[in-house]
Design an enzyme around this catalytic site. Structure first.
Site, PDB file in Angstrom:
ATOM      1  N   TYR A  54       0.823  -1.208   0.000  1.00  0.00           N
ATOM      2  CA  TYR A  54       0.000   0.000   0.000  1.00  0.00           C
ATOM      3  C   TYR A  54       0.858   1.260   0.000  1.00  0.00           C
ATOM      4  O   TYR A  54       0.379   2.339  -0.354  1.00  0.00           O
ATOM      5  CB  TYR A  54      -0.920   0.050   1.221  1.00  0.00           C
ATOM      6  CG  TYR A  54      -1.926  -1.061   1.352  1.00  0.00           C
ATOM      7  CD1 TYR A  54      -2.159  -1.971   0.315  1.00  0.00           C
ATOM      8  CD2 TYR A  54      -2.651  -1.210   2.523  1.00  0.00           C
ATOM      9  CE1 TYR A  54      -3.078  -2.998   0.461  1.00  0.00           C
ATOM     10  CE2 TYR A  54      -3.579  -2.235   2.669  1.00  0.00           C
ATOM     11  CZ  TYR A  54      -3.779  -3.124   1.644  1.00  0.00           C
ATOM     12  OH  TYR A  54      -4.688  -4.139   1.796  1.00  0.00           O
ATOM     13  N   HIS A 112       0.204 -11.753   1.944  1.00  0.00           N
ATOM     14  CA  HIS A 112      -0.821 -10.960   1.252  1.00  0.00           C
ATOM     15  C   HIS A 112      -1.586 -11.767   0.200  1.00  0.00           C
ATOM     16  O   HIS A 112      -2.802 -11.620   0.071  1.00  0.00           O
ATOM     17  CB  HIS A 112      -0.158  -9.737   0.606  1.00  0.00           C
ATOM     18  CG  HIS A 112      -1.079  -8.583   0.435  1.00  0.00           C
ATOM     19  ND1 HIS A 112      -0.658  -7.275   0.484  1.00  0.00           N
ATOM     20  CD2 HIS A 112      -2.405  -8.520   0.198  1.00  0.00           C
ATOM     21  CE1 HIS A 112      -1.695  -6.470   0.303  1.00  0.00           C
ATOM     22  NE2 HIS A 112      -2.762  -7.202   0.115  1.00  0.00           N
TER      23      HIS A 112
END
Length: 281
Positions: A54, A112
């Protein structure tokens, strides 16, 4: 860990707890994250979900420091990106995340994506087990894992993830993966919990229920997640919605309303993001 007003802390299989309603920062720029995470903490959120990819861990850490809250009062999740799934790289990746966050541990560290075509997810999971032993990650889990890969990491290590974060919303309710999680003591955490683009929030079933509760459509969907046992991390950069999303914890849906919302599931046709079985990025 302090309890967030009206937000339950739910038990993880490893003995730790997690606030069931948190604040997500996907697609939030670093400088913006410092501001909106600060707003979220001020509103009463005590669970922040970020990730290396991110690009805003530093902003999250800045907001945490500026809030003046004790570190133990805020549950922080970050995630191992796919390119770091080699064992040694995974160990180093968390150290780098901790440095950006300005903390000596995270409360939850997730792989992830399984990224099956890389074939490194077992190696990555072994690294997370070591990181938990070192105390750098209080709890460990995965995100975007097909059931086959979930079974494989559990069989290879004997260690079961405590959380599985997946795309999940009323249009795509993932009953099979949720059932597998319940059977194995894995809590399901929902990303894109409100869908994307606002279409879900216009559904007449949701808007009618919202009207009955004098609530927003988003609050109804968040309340649905909480009622069926999901951990949920809605994201907004709008100050009013940051506050109103948290207030969804006070919305209690009836059994009949939950049954109506269950009819919205479109199965695979409701999926928005990539299928984890095919994702090779």
């Amino acid at each position: 860990m302090s309890t967030v007003p009206n937000v339950p802390n739910v038990a993880l299989a490893d003995g730790n707890t997690i606030p069931q309603l948190g604040y997500g920062v996907w697609q939030v720029e670093n400088d913006v994250a410092a501001d909106v995470v600060g707003q979220a903490l001020e509103a009463g959120y005590r669970h922040i979900d970020t990730a290396k990819v991110y690009g805003n861990e530093e902003g999250v850490g800045r907001a945490l420091r500026d809030s003046g809250l004790p570190r133990e009062d805020v549950f922080i999740t970050t995630k191992l990106w796919n390119e770091d799934q080699d064992y040694d790289n995974a160990i180093a990746a968390l150290d780098a995340s901790l440095e950006r966050l300005g903390t000596d541990h995270v409360d939850l560290y997730l792989i992830h994506w399984a990224s099956p075509k890389q074939g490194k997810y077992v190696e990555a999971w072994k690294a997370l087990i070591e990181l938990q032993k070192q105390g750098k990650a209080r709890s460990i889990g995965v995100s975007n894992f097909p059931q086959e890969q979930l079974e494989e990491i559990i069989e290879a290590t004997g260690v079961t993830p405590v959380v599985h974060q997946i795309e999940l919303h009323p249009d795509f309710a993932q009953p099979e993966l949720r059932a597998y999680g319940e059977e194995h003591g894995i809590l399901t955490e929902s990303w894109s919990p409100l869908g994307q683009g606002g279409e879900l929030l216009k559904d007449p079933v949701i808007t009618e229920i919202a009207e009955a509760h004098d609530a927003t459509a988003a609050q109804v969907v968040i309340a649905w997640h909480l009622a069926i046992g999901n951990i949920v991390i809605p994201k907004s950069v709008t100050p009013e919605r940051i506050v109103s999303n948290l207030a969804a914890a006070d919305v209690t849906l009836t059994d009949g309303e939950l049954e109506r919302l269950a009819t919205l599931d479109k199965g695979e046709a409701g999926r928005i993001g990539p299928n984890p079985a095919d994702a090779d990025f």
